[in-house]
Design a protein around this motif. Structure first.
Motif, mmCIF file in Angstrom:
data_model
loop_
_atom_site.group_PDB
_atom_site.id
_atom_site.type_symbol
_atom_site.label_atom_id
_atom_site.label_comp_id
_atom_site.label_asym_id
_atom_site.label_seq_id
_atom_site.Cartn_x
_atom_site.Cartn_y
_atom_site.Cartn_z
ATOM 1 N N HIS A 13 33.352 23.731 35.749
ATOM 2 C CA HIS A 13 32.292 24.386 36.420
ATOM 3 C C HIS A 13 32.702 25.159 37.581
ATOM 4 O O HIS A 13 31.879 25.715 38.260
ATOM 5 N N PHE A 14 34.111 24.973 38.284
ATOM 6 C CA PHE A 14 34.338 25.908 39.482
ATOM 7 C C PHE A 14 34.764 27.292 39.160
ATOM 8 O O PHE A 14 35.849 27.248 38.324
ATOM 9 N N CYS A 183 35.463 33.716 23.821
ATOM 10 C CA CYS A 183 36.128 33.653 25.118
ATOM 11 C C CYS A 183 35.977 32.797 25.985
ATOM 12 O O CYS A 183 34.481 32.504 26.217
ATOM 13 N N LEU A 184 36.827 31.913 26.653
ATOM 14 C CA LEU A 184 36.695 31.275 27.730
ATOM 15 C C LEU A 184 36.693 32.236 29.165
ATOM 16 O O LEU A 184 37.873 32.530 29.266
ATOM 17 N N ILE A 185 35.623 32.553 29.555
ATOM 18 C CA ILE A 185 35.604 33.576 30.554
ATOM 19 C C ILE A 185 35.213 32.748 31.926
ATOM 20 O O ILE A 185 34.313 32.089 32.253
ATOM 21 N N ASP A 186 35.953 33.234 33.157
ATOM 22 C CA ASP A 186 35.527 32.462 34.344
ATOM 23 C C ASP A 186 34.494 33.734 35.170
ATOM 24 O O ASP A 186 34.198 34.726 34.532
ATOM 25 N N THR A 187 34.144 33.649 36.251
ATOM 26 C CA THR A 187 33.072 34.238 36.876
ATOM 27 C C THR A 187 33.632 35.736 37.367
ATOM 28 O O THR A 187 32.810 36.574 37.622
ATOM 29 N N ASP A 188 34.976 36.036 37.197
ATOM 30 C CA ASP A 188 35.563 37.240 37.352
ATOM 31 C C ASP A 188 35.628 38.287 36.120
ATOM 32 O O ASP A 188 36.189 39.157 36.297
ATOM 33 N N GLY A 189 35.409 37.423 34.874
ATOM 34 C CA GLY A 189 35.802 38.198 33.833
ATOM 35 C C GLY A 189 34.325 38.978 33.323
ATOM 36 O O GLY A 189 33.340 38.958 33.938
ATOM 37 N N ASP A 190 34.740 39.852 32.147
ATOM 38 C CA ASP A 190 33.510 40.575 31.639
ATOM 39 C C ASP A 190 33.010 40.011 30.283
ATOM 40 O O ASP A 190 33.914 40.090 29.210
ATOM 41 N N PRO A 191 31.901 39.524 30.257
ATOM 42 C CA PRO A 191 31.476 38.911 29.158
ATOM 43 C C PRO A 191 31.033 39.841 27.829
ATOM 44 O O PRO A 191 30.798 39.400 26.916
ATOM 45 N N GLY A 200 33.502 29.181 32.054
ATOM 46 C CA GLY A 200 34.309 28.034 32.742
ATOM 47 C C GLY A 200 35.372 28.741 33.346
ATOM 48 O O GLY A 200 35.908 29.647 32.984
ATOM 49 N N ASN A 201 36.176 27.458 33.997
ATOM 50 C CA ASN A 201 37.225 27.714 34.833
ATOM 51 C C ASN A 201 38.365 27.942 33.976
ATOM 52 O O ASN A 201 38.888 27.175 33.036
#
Length: 278
Positions: A13-14, A183-191, A200-201
Motif C-alpha cells: 500500500h506504500f 499490470c502492477l502499477i505504482d502511483t507514478d504509473g499510467d493506468p 500497488g508498490n
C-alpha cells in the motif's frame, strides 16, 4: 494468514512520494502520510481478483500468459513462479519486436537450439578456438535474453507486466496487437496501459512475490480446467465452431464485455471512489 494481511505486511500500500505521482492514479489512492501516497488496499485486492479470473479463463481456453518483469526486484519471483507454472517470461532486457516481430524471435530460438546441439554433441570442438569462443558468446547472449520464451510458440493470450513505466515497450507492442494487459502499477504509473490494473508498490520484492504467486495460481487453475475440458467428450453434433475465437476486438472492450454490460471499467470513477490525494 489472509491475502489482505500478507499484502499489508509486504507494504504493497506504500506508493511514491506525493511530488512524484500520476494524477490518473487518483482513484486508487486512499490518502497521504508523511508526503507518501497510500494506495487503497481494496483496489489492490479488486485488481488481483479480476486478474485471477481473467487469467484462469485465458489459460483454460488454451492460451498462455506472458510475464514481464525486468527490474531487479521482480526477476527472481517471475522466474521461480513462471517456471513452476510453465508460462513464458522475460526477466532480462525486452527485445524490440518480441511480439510484433514474433517470427524473427522464433528464428533466434531455432539458432539457440542449433548452438545447444553443437555443445551437447561435442561438435563445437571441431571449430577453431576463435570460432568456438564466438559461438559460446552467441549462445550465452541468446539464452540470457530468450530462454524464458523458448516454449512460446504463438502470441500470448495476455501479458502481465511489473512496473508500467519500465515495461512500456512491451505494453505498447501488446496494445498494437490487441493483447490484454495486467499490470502492477505504482502511483507514478499510467493506468491507461493496463486493461486490468493492480495498484500497488512495484518496488517491494515481497509485494511483487505475492502478486506473481497469486497470478500463477490462477494459471494452475486454468490448466486444470483446460485438462478437464480436453478430456470431456464432444456433443453429438460435433460442433467445432463453438470454441472458435470471436472476431478480434480491442483488449479493453473484450474485457468489459466479459464482465457484463453493467460492469464499470477498472480504475473509472464508477469502479472506485477517489480517495484523498492532497
Amino acid at each position: 494468514m489472509t491475502l489482505v494481511h500478507e499484502l499489508i505486511e509486504a507494504g504493497i500500500h506504500f506508493g511514491q512520494r506525493r511530488s512524484n505521482w500520476n494524477p490518473k492514479m487518483g482513484p486508487y489512492i486512499h490518502g497521504t502520510k508523511n508526503q507518501i501516497h497510500i494506495i487503497d488496499i481494496r483496489e489492490t485486492i479488486k485488481g488481483i481478483l479480476l486478474a485471477r479470473k481473467f487469467i484462469q479463463k485465458t489459460v483454460a481456453e488454451g492460451k498462455d500468459v506472458l510475464f514481464v518483469g525486468t527490474k531487479r526486484q521482480a526477476r527472481s519471483a517471475v522466474e521461480r513462479y513462471c517456471a513452476d507454472a510453465a508460462m513464458p517470461y522475460v526477466t532480462e532486457r525486452w527485445l524490440g519486436g518480441m511480439l510484433t516481430n514474433f517470427r524473427t524471435i522464433r528464428d533466434r530460438l531455432k539458432r539457440l537450439e542449433e548452438l545447444e546441439g553443437l555443445t551437447q554433441t561435442g561438435q563445437i570442438k571441431s571449430y577453431s578456438k576463435k570460432m568456438e569462443s564466438q559461438l559460446a558468446r552467441e549462445h550465452k547472449k541468446i539464452h540470457r535474453n530468450l530462454n524464458g520464451v523458448r516454449t512460446m510458440t504463438k502470441l500470448p493470450g495476455a501479458l502481465v507486466a511489473i512496473d508500467v513505466t519500465r515495461e512500456m515497450n512491451a505494453l505498447r507492442e501488446a496494445r498494437n496487437l490487441g493483447i490484454p494487459t495486467i499490470c502492477l502499477i505504482d502511483t507514478d504509473g499510467d493506468p491507461d496501459f493496463a486493461d486490468i490494473p493492480i495498484p500497488g508498490n512495484d518496488d517491494s520484492m515481497r509485494s511483487i512475490d505475492i502478486v506473481v504467486r497469486e497470478l500463477c495460481l490462477a494459471v494452475a487453475e486454468g490448466k486444470t480446467t483446460r485438462s478437464t475440458s480436453a478430456a470431456a467428450p464432444t456433443d453429438a453434433s460435433g460442433d467445432a465452431a463453438a470454441g472458435a475465437e470471436p472476431r478480434r476486438r480491442s483488449s479493453r472492450s473484450r474485457f468489459r464485455a466479459e464482465e457484463g454490460p453493467g460492469a464499470a471499467e477498472p480504475g473509472s470513477p464508477a469502479a472506485a471512489p477517489v480517495g484523498e490525494t492532497a
